[in-house]
Design an enzyme around this catalytic site. Structure first.
Site, PDB file in Angstrom:
ATOM      1  N   HIS A 137       0.978  -1.072   0.019  1.00 40.38           N
ATOM      2  CA  HIS A 137       0.008   0.050   0.133  1.00 40.38           C
ATOM      3  C   HIS A 137       0.843   1.196  -0.047  1.00 40.38           C
ATOM      4  O   HIS A 137       1.833   1.288   0.790  1.00 40.38           O
ATOM      5  CB  HIS A 137      -0.960   0.028   1.243  1.00 40.38           C
ATOM      6  CG  HIS A 137      -1.973   1.021   1.459  1.00 40.38           C
ATOM      7  ND1 HIS A 137      -1.935   1.598   2.560  1.00 40.38           N
ATOM      8  CD2 HIS A 137      -2.753   1.455   0.404  1.00 40.38           C
ATOM      9  CE1 HIS A 137      -3.253   2.636   2.095  1.00 40.38           C
ATOM     10  NE2 HIS A 137      -3.537   2.590   0.942  1.00 40.38           N
ATOM     11  N   HIS A 195      -1.294  11.645  -2.320  1.00 42.80           N
ATOM     12  CA  HIS A 195      -2.393  11.092  -1.424  1.00 42.80           C
ATOM     13  C   HIS A 195      -3.340  12.441  -1.165  1.00 42.80           C
ATOM     14  O   HIS A 195      -4.686  12.348  -1.666  1.00 42.80           O
ATOM     15  CB  HIS A 195      -2.331  10.220  -0.377  1.00 42.80           C
ATOM     16  CG  HIS A 195      -3.446   9.634   0.442  1.00 42.80           C
ATOM     17  ND1 HIS A 195      -4.172  10.411   1.324  1.00 42.80           N
ATOM     18  CD2 HIS A 195      -3.945   8.494   0.258  1.00 42.80           C
ATOM     19  CE1 HIS A 195      -5.167   9.863   1.674  1.00 42.80           C
ATOM     20  NE2 HIS A 195      -5.278   8.593   1.125  1.00 42.80           N
TER      21      HIS A 195
END
Ligand code: G3P
Ligand code: MG
Length: 248
Positions: A10, A52
């Site tokens: 991830h 992000h």
């Protein structure tokens, strides 16, 4: 139904390296991961970069929108110091650089299209265009990436530009109208938080012919349970606890 890897790092290197950087990808690789998830957003010049948050402040010092800085300006920002001094100076990479790195290292990519609000279509289109052009020049080398997004508009834009690059729809929980939406997106997989998933839902999504991907699974106990339910793949932050061969 699931021709892709099952255990995926991830944000590049999970908790072991600053997210969405080349250092994170190198860290994942060093831990045996040949499969990675990362987030992509547009810089002010329309270049897709790994990021992000839509705002500065957490992984990059400062205030304001990521979309107000060009990719060149972002390349000069420090995306590693927030994590630890050992990673200070690590730049914000462009998607082009990361795709080149992954193809050279034979790393499979789950590219999460993470548009800043208002940039959904532009981000989906830019990511799809870059991949389509890269694959046209270099071939897919047996590593066709999987695009995913919470944004339906981003996924539709990607589909229009590069229909052959597969898409997964990201949701917090399996929505009631998931079948119609999966058809509309012509998606191959449904990506959901493992915290909101039931075994019956896994079976229903499989029966409809789609893969099930879970985020973000960080304990071996839960990982074993989800794999026993038939979950096809998951991403993890804990590369130290869940190895790339965990499902083997
Ligand atoms: O792609 C799965 C997962 O990454 C979605 O959540 O916030 O970590 O991008 P987030
Ligand atoms: Mg993500």
């Amino acid at each position: 139904m699931w021709p892709y890897p099952k255990i995926i790092a991830h944000r590049g290197g999970g908790t072991l390296a600053p997210e969405n950087t080349l250092a994170a990808l190198r860290c994942g690789l060093a831990h045996g991961f040949q499969a990675v998830e990362f987030d992509v957003m547009l810089a002010a010049d329309g270049v897709p970069v790994l990021m992000h948050d839509a705002q500065l402040g957490r992984t990059i010092a400062g205030r304001g929108a990521i979309s107000s800085l060009s990719s060149q300006e972002l390349a000069l920002r420090d995306a590693g110091a927030w994590f630890s001094a050992a990673f200070a100076g690590e730049p914000v990479p462009t998607l082009a650089d990361v795709v080149a790195f992954c193809m050279a290292q034979r790393i499979w990519m789950n590219i999460e299209i993470k548009p800043a609000p208002g940039f959904e279509v532009a981000t989906g289109a830019a990511v799809a265009r870059l991949l389509r052009e890269t694959i046209a020049v270099h071939g897919d080398q047996g590593l066709v990436p999987l695009l995913s997004s919470f944004s339906i508009d981003a996924l539709l834009a990607a589909r229009d530009i590069a229909p052959a690059i597969p898409r997964g729809w990201l949701c917090k929980a399996v929505p009631s109208a998931w079948r119609a939406q999966m058809l509309a997106l012509d998606a191959v997989s449904l990506h959901v938080s493992h915290q909101h998933l039931t075994q019956a839902q896994v079976a229903a999504v499989h029966d409809a012919g789609y893969g099930v991907f879970c985020y973000t699974v960080n304990t071996p106990e839960r990982a074993r349970e989800l794999l026993a339910w038939g979950v096809d793949a998951f991403c993890t932050d804990r590369l130290d606890l869940l190895g790339a061969d965990f499902a083997a």
